[in-house]
Design a protein around this motif. Structure first.
Motif, PDB file in Angstrom:
ATOM      1  N   ASN A 307       0.929  -1.329  -0.023  1.00  0.00           N
ATOM      2  CA  ASN A 307       0.193  -0.149  -0.033  1.00  0.00           C
ATOM      3  C   ASN A 307       0.817   1.237   0.211  1.00  0.00           C
ATOM      4  O   ASN A 307       0.757   2.337  -0.680  1.00  0.00           O
ATOM      5  N   GLN A 308       1.841   1.378   0.935  1.00  0.00           N
ATOM      6  CA  GLN A 308       2.851   2.575   0.988  1.00  0.00           C
ATOM      7  C   GLN A 308       3.501   2.844  -0.368  1.00  0.00           C
ATOM      8  O   GLN A 308       3.669   3.859  -0.958  1.00  0.00           O
ATOM      9  N   PHE A 309       4.016   1.607  -0.969  1.00  0.00           N
ATOM     10  CA  PHE A 309       4.800   1.517  -2.193  1.00  0.00           C
ATOM     11  C   PHE A 309       3.823   2.224  -3.244  1.00  0.00           C
ATOM     12  O   PHE A 309       4.319   3.054  -4.040  1.00  0.00           O
ATOM     13  N   ALA A 310       2.661   1.629  -3.291  1.00  0.00           N
ATOM     14  CA  ALA A 310       1.578   2.012  -4.576  1.00  0.00           C
ATOM     15  C   ALA A 310       1.396   3.551  -4.333  1.00  0.00           C
ATOM     16  O   ALA A 310       1.284   4.345  -5.223  1.00  0.00           O
ATOM     17  N   ARG A 311       1.209   3.851  -3.162  1.00  0.00           N
ATOM     18  CA  ARG A 311       0.810   5.525  -2.931  1.00  0.00           C
ATOM     19  C   ARG A 311       2.176   6.401  -3.317  1.00  0.00           C
ATOM     20  O   ARG A 311       1.966   7.388  -3.911  1.00  0.00           O
ATOM     21  N   ASP A 312       3.328   5.997  -2.997  1.00  0.00           N
ATOM     22  CA  ASP A 312       4.389   6.729  -3.036  1.00  0.00           C
ATOM     23  C   ASP A 312       4.944   6.758  -4.513  1.00  0.00           C
ATOM     24  O   ASP A 312       5.352   7.876  -5.030  1.00  0.00           O
ATOM     25  N   GLN A 313       4.471   5.793  -5.387  1.00  0.00           N
ATOM     26  CA  GLN A 313       4.681   5.824  -6.798  1.00  0.00           C
ATOM     27  C   GLN A 313       3.743   6.185  -7.429  1.00  0.00           C
ATOM     28  O   GLN A 313       3.865   6.734  -8.683  1.00  0.00           O
ATOM     29  N   GLY A 314       2.360   6.282  -6.925  1.00  0.00           N
ATOM     30  CA  GLY A 314       1.179   6.677  -7.947  1.00  0.00           C
ATOM     31  C   GLY A 314       0.789   5.433  -8.819  1.00  0.00           C
ATOM     32  O   GLY A 314       0.354   5.667  -9.779  1.00  0.00           O
ATOM     33  N   VAL A 315       0.719   4.078  -8.236  1.00  0.00           N
ATOM     34  CA  VAL A 315       0.449   3.242  -8.876  1.00  0.00           C
ATOM     35  C   VAL A 315      -1.054   3.360  -9.242  1.00  0.00           C
ATOM     36  O   VAL A 315      -1.819   3.616  -8.198  1.00  0.00           O
TER      37      VAL A 315
END
Length: 519
Positions: A307-315
């Motif tokens: 979840n954190q990665f997706a929001r950091d990258q804008g998935v």
């Protein structure tokens, strides 16, 4: 003799050293300027991330997507539409239900209407691991396009998902047919003033898409399909997670590789995507809990990392397989399992929800640019009004099931209509109004399926074999509890009655109630 003063030494300039000094000063100055510029430059802002989990429509026990417990469960991807085994250009749910059969047996149309009443919405996924994706067996291009259209029109969806796996990845003819049909479908929607978001869902490894997967993406883009994005099935990756390298680290590795491939695919058709735009075209779908490969377990901690990665990258899209599995296994199954189950995760997640963790702080359109996100948490149980206004009086002529009667007895599985809603009994019940307010849906014997739909007509009445009960006699008096048949239809007297024909609506309520099957 006097001494002579020595002459001054001449300094020779090394042009090589001079050039090095000048270059060094210039480099330091350039780095300094860049550092200052970077300090004041606008940071790159990642795009929004939306969350929509998959629901296996044909898996049993059925998952109640129509009454979501919160925003994380309110946008779903209903799976999977495949070709009817006996009619290759006819869409079906899992090869087991036609669209009409899904409406009557699974109450799918009604449940989708109920989901939308809560503020949620759904996309439809075609294909999957089992069954035949329509384009692999429907070889007539016009018929293929109409098969896709039948589903889009039936469920009024603004987003579809094309899940291409297994042998379908090697079928080059179907890949081309699919791209042409979907492009035509998008053009048709555009002509009607509507947009259709199209997601491709493909298997990935830690190195990204397979060669066949890349070919599927290339075919879509070359045909002019406006892809919402490419969703990677970040599961069953063939890895061995450890405490130092958990499952989420491999999921992120696969996602990074996919983002690079998506950017390259758009480049091959002359479209440049910067990093943020490319991430917006990427989807990630982990398999929660125990994966198909015994060594791979996707934990709640992994879900938080993703979840954190997706929001950091804008998935662009985050999903999971599946909401059916988002709970701890219950008795008689053990809490922890290494064998995949369709109705639980196989890990001890307590009362926590993978969907809630993966969807935390999501801010994007869950199903594509056209799908509105809910503004409030959905309400799973309708609230009863103090009185029954005339607008809520149920009409037997337009009710698909018998209208609930407070003196009726309803075995588990019985469906009734009450205040324009269809309910199904979870277990034997009597006297409990289906719309009675309760603290939790589990406190009610009734499950809300959805609203009475336009065009609904009464379902066939239950029948019993001739002679099961005496035929109703208008001259005979019946006391409460007496059972009769009118033709083959069974009725039970609610109070003393004589001369009042069963099944006929009367002021104050009929003295007869249908005997439900098993009642």
């Amino acid at each position: 003799m006097s001494a002579t003063a020595p002459s001054a030494r001449r300094t020779r300039i090394s042009w090589t050293r001079f050039a090095v000094v000048v270059a060094s000063v210039a480099a330091v100055s350039f780095v300094g300027v860049r550092a200052v510029s970077a300090a004041f430059a606008t940071p790159v802002v990642p795009g929004p991330t939306g969350f929509a989990a998959y629901v296996d429509v044909t898996a049993m026990p059925a998952y109640a997507f129509e009454t979501p417990s919160g925003p994380a469960q309110s946008h779903v991807v209903l799976s999977f539409v495949v070709a009817d085994p006996s009619s290759p250009c006819t869409p079906s749910w899992g090869g087991a239900y036609s669209l009409d059969q899904a409406a009557s047996t699974l109450e799918l149309d009604r449940r989708l209407a109920q989901l939308r009443l809560t503020g949620g919405d759904a996309a439809v996924s075609f294909g999957g691991q089992r069954g035949s994706e329509l384009s692999t067996v429907c070889t007539q291009p016009p018929a293929l396009r109409e098969a896709y259209r039948a589903v889009v029109d039936r469920y009024q969806v603004s987003s579809i998902d094309l899940d291409i796996e297994g042998s379908a990845l090697d079928d080059t003819a179907s890949i081309a047919r699919r791209a042409t049909a979907v492009r035509g479908l998008q053009d048709d929607e555009k002509a009607q003033g509507r947009d259709l978001a199209v997601w491709l869902t493909l298997p990935v490894s830690t190195s990204g898409l397979t060669t066949q997967g890349v070919a599927v993406v290339d075919s879509m883009l070359s045909a002019g399909v406006d892809l919402a994005g490419v969703n990677g099935l970040t599961m069953d990756l063939g890895v061995t997670p450890t405490a130092a390298q958990p499952m989420s680290s491999f999921v992120l590795q696969a996602a990074r590789a996919l983002q690079t491939q998506v950017s390259a695919a758009y480049g091959r058709v002359g479209i440049h995507l910067d990093a943020t735009q490319a991430w917006g075209k990427v989807g990630m779908t982990p398999m929660i809990g125990q994966n198909d490969l015994p060594a791979e377990v996707f934990t709640l901690a992994d879900a938080g990392t993703v979840n954190q990665f997706a929001r950091d990258q804008g998935v662009g899209r985050l999903s999971m397989w599946s909401l059916n599995r988002d709970s701890t296994c219950r008795s008689p199954l053990p809490t922890v399992l290494s064998v995949v189950q369709t109705s639980c995760s196989g890990v001890d997640q307590g009362d926590a929800s993978y969907a809630a963790v993966l969807a935390a702080h999501s801010d994007g359109a869950p199903l594509g640019p056209q799908s509105p996100a809910p503004t409030t948490s959905p309400t799973a149980t309708p609230v009863a009004t103090p009185s029954t206004p005339s607008s809520l009086v149920d009409d037997p002529a337009h009710s698909p099931f018998p209208i609930w009667d407070p003196l009726g007895t309803y075995p588990g599985g019985t469906k009734v209509v009450w205040h324009h809603q269809v309910y199904q009994a979870r277990y034997w019940t009597t006297g409990f109004a289906p719309d009675t307010p309760v603290a939790s849906s589990y406190d009610s014997p009734w499950t809300l399926l959805g609203p009475v739909l336009p065009g609904d007509t009464p379902a066939p009445l239950p029948t019993l074999a001739p002679g099961t009960y005496p035929q109703w006699d208008p001259a005979q008096a019946y006391v409460a509890g007496s059972r009769v048949q009118l033709g083959l239809v069974p009725y039970q007297a609610k109070w003393w009655t004589q001369g009042q024909k069963p099944g006929v609506a009367v002021s104050g309520g009929s003295p007869w109630v249908l005997v439900a099957p098993g009642g």
